[in-house]
Scaffold this active site. Structure first.
Site, mmCIF file in Angstrom:
data_model
loop_
_atom_site.group_PDB
_atom_site.id
_atom_site.type_symbol
_atom_site.label_atom_id
_atom_site.label_comp_id
_atom_site.label_asym_id
_atom_site.label_seq_id
_atom_site.Cartn_x
_atom_site.Cartn_y
_atom_site.Cartn_z
ATOM 1 N N CYS A 1 56.068 46.172 37.425
ATOM 2 C CA CYS A 1 56.679 47.491 37.222
ATOM 3 C C CYS A 1 57.035 47.668 35.756
ATOM 4 O O CYS A 1 56.921 46.745 34.969
ATOM 5 C CB CYS A 1 57.959 47.588 38.050
ATOM 6 S SG CYS A 1 57.729 47.176 39.769
ATOM 7 N N ARG B 1 51.777 49.931 33.991
ATOM 8 C CA ARG B 1 52.390 48.763 34.667
ATOM 9 C C ARG B 1 52.659 49.044 36.138
ATOM 10 O O ARG B 1 53.048 48.161 36.893
ATOM 11 C CB ARG B 1 53.694 48.371 33.966
ATOM 12 C CG ARG B 1 53.554 48.013 32.507
ATOM 13 C CD ARG B 1 54.904 47.730 31.880
ATOM 14 N NE ARG B 1 55.510 46.574 32.472
ATOM 15 C CZ ARG B 1 55.281 45.329 32.067
ATOM 16 N NH1 ARG B 1 54.451 45.120 31.054
ATOM 17 N NH2 ARG B 1 55.828 44.304 32.647
ATOM 18 N N TRP C 1 55.417 49.375 41.051
ATOM 19 C CA TRP C 1 54.215 48.858 41.713
ATOM 20 C C TRP C 1 54.773 48.072 42.883
ATOM 21 O O TRP C 1 55.345 46.996 42.712
ATOM 22 C CB TRP C 1 53.414 47.969 40.763
ATOM 23 C CG TRP C 1 52.094 47.523 41.320
ATOM 24 C CD1 TRP C 1 50.952 48.255 41.390
ATOM 25 C CD2 TRP C 1 51.794 46.251 41.891
ATOM 26 N NE1 TRP C 1 49.944 47.513 41.960
ATOM 27 C CE2 TRP C 1 50.434 46.286 42.281
ATOM 28 C CE3 TRP C 1 52.509 45.091 42.119
ATOM 29 C CZ2 TRP C 1 49.788 45.200 42.873
ATOM 30 C CZ3 TRP C 1 51.875 43.996 42.703
ATOM 31 C CH2 TRP C 1 50.537 44.079 43.089
ATOM 32 N N ASN D 1 62.089 44.591 37.571
ATOM 33 C CA ASN D 1 60.693 44.181 37.643
ATOM 34 C C ASN D 1 60.714 42.692 37.989
ATOM 35 O O ASN D 1 61.294 41.901 37.269
ATOM 36 C CB ASN D 1 59.986 44.412 36.310
ATOM 37 C CG ASN D 1 58.557 43.865 36.329
ATOM 38 O OD1 ASN D 1 57.953 43.743 37.394
ATOM 39 N ND2 ASN D 1 58.041 43.496 35.170
ATOM 40 N N GLY D 2 60.099 42.341 39.102
ATOM 41 C CA GLY D 2 60.078 40.930 39.507
ATOM 42 C C GLY D 2 60.287 40.843 41.018
ATOM 43 O O GLY D 2 60.163 41.825 41.733
ATOM 44 N N GLU E 1 31.931 39.505 34.617
ATOM 45 C CA GLU E 1 32.824 40.494 34.003
ATOM 46 C C GLU E 1 32.331 41.924 34.243
ATOM 47 O O GLU E 1 33.116 42.824 34.546
ATOM 48 C CB GLU E 1 32.969 40.220 32.505
ATOM 49 C CG GLU E 1 33.762 41.248 31.732
ATOM 50 C CD GLU E 1 35.205 41.419 32.231
ATOM 51 O OE1 GLU E 1 35.700 40.575 33.002
ATOM 52 O OE2 GLU E 1 35.817 42.437 31.865
ATOM 53 N N LYS F 1 34.578 44.855 36.140
ATOM 54 C CA LYS F 1 34.838 46.200 35.589
ATOM 55 C C LYS F 1 34.441 47.274 36.604
ATOM 56 O O LYS F 1 35.180 48.198 36.872
ATOM 57 C CB LYS F 1 34.048 46.396 34.293
ATOM 58 C CG LYS F 1 34.536 45.575 33.121
ATOM 59 C CD LYS F 1 35.806 46.042 32.478
ATOM 60 C CE LYS F 1 37.077 45.567 32.972
ATOM 61 N NZ LYS F 1 37.514 44.215 32.959
ATOM 62 N N GLU G 1 36.668 47.311 39.791
ATOM 63 C CA GLU G 1 38.078 47.674 39.530
ATOM 64 C C GLU G 1 38.306 49.163 39.428
ATOM 65 O O GLU G 1 39.350 49.674 39.783
ATOM 66 C CB GLU G 1 38.494 47.090 38.179
ATOM 67 C CG GLU G 1 39.004 45.690 38.200
ATOM 68 C CD GLU G 1 39.650 45.350 36.869
ATOM 69 O OE1 GLU G 1 38.953 45.320 35.840
ATOM 70 O OE2 GLU G 1 40.855 45.134 36.874
ATOM 71 N N HIS H 1 19.674 30.674 46.381
ATOM 72 C CA HIS H 1 20.505 29.880 47.323
ATOM 73 C C HIS H 1 21.330 30.781 48.224
ATOM 74 O O HIS H 1 22.395 30.394 48.686
ATOM 75 C CB HIS H 1 21.396 28.917 46.531
ATOM 76 C CG HIS H 1 20.606 27.929 45.736
ATOM 77 N ND1 HIS H 1 20.059 26.793 46.282
ATOM 78 C CD2 HIS H 1 20.188 27.958 44.453
ATOM 79 C CE1 HIS H 1 19.378 26.134 45.359
ATOM 80 N NE2 HIS H 1 19.430 26.814 44.236
ATOM 81 N N LYS I 1 48.614 46.419 35.171
ATOM 82 C CA LYS I 1 48.076 45.864 33.931
ATOM 83 C C LYS I 1 48.295 44.365 33.832
ATOM 84 O O LYS I 1 47.443 43.641 33.357
ATOM 85 C CB LYS I 1 48.717 46.548 32.726
ATOM 86 C CG LYS I 1 48.217 46.055 31.380
ATOM 87 C CD LYS I 1 46.719 46.203 31.241
ATOM 88 C CE LYS I 1 46.180 45.676 29.940
ATOM 89 N NZ LYS I 1 44.707 45.598 29.944
HETATM 90 C C1 AGP Z 1 40.877 42.943 33.938
HETATM 91 O O1 AGP Z 1 40.200 44.179 33.801
HETATM 92 C C2 AGP Z 1 41.942 42.985 34.985
HETATM 93 N N1 AGP Z 1 42.865 44.002 34.753
HETATM 94 C C3 AGP Z 1 42.584 41.647 35.279
HETATM 95 O O2 AGP Z 1 41.592 40.836 35.851
HETATM 96 C C4 AGP Z 1 43.175 40.892 34.075
HETATM 97 O O3 AGP Z 1 42.138 40.460 33.217
HETATM 98 C C5 AGP Z 1 43.910 39.662 34.602
HETATM 99 O O4 AGP Z 1 44.972 40.087 35.426
HETATM 100 C C6 AGP Z 1 44.467 38.772 33.485
HETATM 101 O O5 AGP Z 1 45.420 39.483 32.752
HETATM 102 P P1 AGP Z 1 45.935 38.819 31.365
HETATM 103 O O6 AGP Z 1 44.744 38.718 30.451
HETATM 104 O O7 AGP Z 1 46.989 39.738 30.866
HETATM 105 O O8 AGP Z 1 46.475 37.456 31.702
#
Ligand code: AGP
Length: 594
Positions: free
Chosen positions: A2, A27, A74, A100-101, A472, A476, A479, A495, A589
């Site tokens: 959050c 966040r 969140w 937050n937590g 990667e 992307k 996500e 395989h 994030k």
């Molecule tokens: C990447 O697009 C994602 N948002 C997520 O996988 C992110 O890379 C992951 O949570 C790691 O975050 P960080 O680099 O802040 O540790």
């Protein structure tokens, strides 16, 4: 995860807090809320949904006060409802808390407080904190001390903002979740992250673990930091943040995602400009280590995998990549003399911070590649290299990924004593990215994405140094477009995964001028033979490619540029599907909870 903002000063704090919450919306954006003290009354406003379109002057003209806290949520405990959104209040409504937590022992605390007559209105863990402070105040009259005593009973993690109706006092505290203090002229601002208040001040105090801050006109200097456990006062360390506020804004772009992708050439430029000293120090840590691991999550893990291939190929050093979420299965094998390289954009990913603790308890050293100055990872590591991405606001990590790969190139150069060569190949990558980001290229990708947006599944293949990019690329796409996308190593295709290939399925092929080119091209032929639409990314075209996306010849450094194509595809597919690329569903994030 959050976002928290708190204002103490002589302006209408609600204006600053709402502005800050909008900058922290990445966040968490299930719901949001405010509480303020104006004319001796504690007032509140809560709303489900995003804060983006809210305008305080238009929508809540009478709301305000010189002390104000706010929160973007969140959801972790309790559904996305107005009641569950923060702030949360004590029974007498004279104490407001944003958090937050996760309070891991909240049930036990809640039942104890209910036995003492406290009435709860939400299903959240956070509400317990407001009632606990209220209960403690019955014995300990001093509010700051009552908060400190209450915090000592909390297990789990917290970044908190707390205000009171009957005293001009704001309290912040952190344990396991980030909280920073912006110390400006006539105003002190709490934030989960620097962008929340960078517009108002670049003088920042990063609260350390188990620290709390009391902010009041009655305190000399306007605020006092204490250690929660000992109660001792802590001398604040003020850091001046070099980022300017505009970097943390959209700057006229429609989304942070496109803005940050377009910044990737400058990110490489800044990496090339790094000092030799810090690179040599990192290189020495790697050379001295008995065994080297690289630990990260998500995109950062893919960058770590890229680094492990690079150091194996160029420097003949074995680096074992491990997902931070799986690390506890392997951590018992860490030994004194080992090195754990932790890669993280935010520096707040809970699983990565756990990895640091595991490494240190085994006597291993930690080298961090981290993007946020003053983050928990930066402070916990034995040595940190600050990646040069600048503030990355978009939930999707794009420029941070490129900055992490570029950092590994510089480390590899330092290890082989050829930093000049590292700068040269990064210069080629930079020019390559500039071509891929050209108007003509963007138009081409945008057009391709119209049909990709209709796909049910999308796959990507890469071998060797290109394999991390296959993973990667698919991260992307899934996500931000919610299309199922999966990356495979070319050698794994036969395989099992090849069973997935059917007519019309898009398959992205990552190739480059290295020893795996012929093999990945034959993988392309295998999937094409089964009906796949092959999208080839390579330094030269091939008849097997339905669509060809050119990159420069750059050997092991080609992935730094080639990833930009699927980053753009993901962005344009999301737009085609009318999704907000900056606020993908269910994501945040930085994953600051395990
Ligand atoms: C990447 O697009 C994602 N948002 C997520 O996988 C992110 O890379 C992951 O949570 C790691 O975050 P960080 O680099 O802040 O540790």
């Amino acid at each position: 995860m959050c976002g928290i903002v708190g204002y103490f000063g002589n302006k209408n704090g609600a204006e600053v807090v709402v502005d800050g919450l909008k900058r922290l919306e990445y966040r968490g954006y299930d719901s949001w809320g405010l509480a303020a003290v104006g004319e001796g009354k504690l007032i509140k406003h809560k709303q489900v949904g995003k804060i983006g379109g809210f305008d305080l002057k238009r929508d809540l003209p009478k709301f305000g006060g010189e002390i104000c806290i706010g929160h973007t949520r969140w959801a972790t405990h309790g559904g996305v409802t107005e009641t569950n959104s923060h702030p949360h209040f004590s029974c007498d409504k004279k104490i407001a808390v944003v958090h937050n937590g996760i309070v891991e022992n909240y049930q036990e605390l809640r039942s104890d407080l209910e036995k003492k007559g406290h009435k709860f209105v939400s299903q959240t863990d956070t509400e317990v904190i407001a009632h606990l402070i209220e209960q403690t105040l019955k014995i300990t009259k001093d509010k700051t001390e009552a908060v400190r005593q209450s915090l000592k009973k909390l297990q789990g993690s917290y970044a908190l903002g707390i205000i009171f109706e009957d005293e001009k006092l704001m309290i912040g505290a952190r344990k396991g979740s980030p909280l920073v203090l912006g110390v400006g002229k006539d105003q002190t601002i709490l934030g989960s992250d620097v962008p929340a208040f960078l517009k108002y001040t670049n003088k920042v105090v990063f609260l350390e673990e188990f620290e709390m801050v009391a902010i009041s006109d009655q305190i000399k200097g306007g605020y006092e930091i204490k250690n929660v456990n000992s109660g001792k006062t802590v001398k604040p360390k003020i850091t001046t943040i070099k980022w300017d506020a505009t970097e943390a804004e959209k700057g006229g772009h429609p989304h942070f995602m496109i803005k940050e992708m377009l910044e990737q050439p400058q990110v490489i430029e800044k990496t090339i400009g790094m000092g030799k000293g810090e690179l040599d120090k990192a290189a020495k840590m790697i050379e001295k280590a008995k065994r080297v691991y690289v630990v990260a999550c998500g995109t950062a893990l893919h960058a770590g995998m890229y680094g492990s291939y690079l150091l194996a190929k160029i420097n003949k050093i074995m680096v074992q990549p491990i997902s931070a979420g799986e690390l506890h299965h392997f951590a018992p094998l860490f030994k004194k003399g080992d090195l754990v390289i932790c890669v993280s954009q935010s520096g707040e990913t809970a699983d990565v911070l756990e990895a640091v603790k595991s490494a240190h308890s085994a006597g291993a050293k930690v080298l961090a590649l981290v993007n946020v100055m003053g983050s928990s990872l930066m402070r916990a590591a034995d040595f940190s290299l600050l990646t040069k991405a600048g503030p990355e606001i978009c939930v999707l990590s794009t420029k941070a990924y490129v900055s992490q790969m570029a950092m590994f190139v510089m480390i590899s150069g330092a290890l082989s004593g050829k930093i000049s060569n590292a700068k040269k190949v990064l210069g080629i990558a930079k020019k390559d990215i500039e071509k891929i980001l050209s108007k003509k290229s963007l138009e081409k990708i945008k057009k391709m994405s119209k049909s990709l947006a209709k796909a049910q599944n999308i796959y990507a293949l890469g071998r060797g140094i290109n394999y991390p990019n296959a993973l990667e690329a698919c991260l992307k796409i899934k996500e931000v477009s919610y299309i199922h996308a999966e990356g495979f190593a070319g050698g794994d295709l036969k395989h099992g995964p090849i069973a997935l290939i059917e007519k019309g399925v898009p398959v992205i092929i990552f190739a480059s001028d290295d020893e795996s080119e012929a093999e990945i091209i034959s993988n392309a032929m295998e999937v094409k033979a089964r009906g796949a639409d092959v999208i080839g990314i390579n330094y030269r075209n091939n008849e097997v490619f339905e669509q060809y996306l050119p990159i420069e010849k750059n050997g092991f450094y080609s992935p730094i540029a080639s990833i930009v194509y699927p980053q753009l595809m993901a962005y344009y597919i999301a737009l085609e599907k009318k999704f907000d690329p900056d606020k993908p569903r269910n994501l945040a994030k930085s994953v600051t909870v395990k």
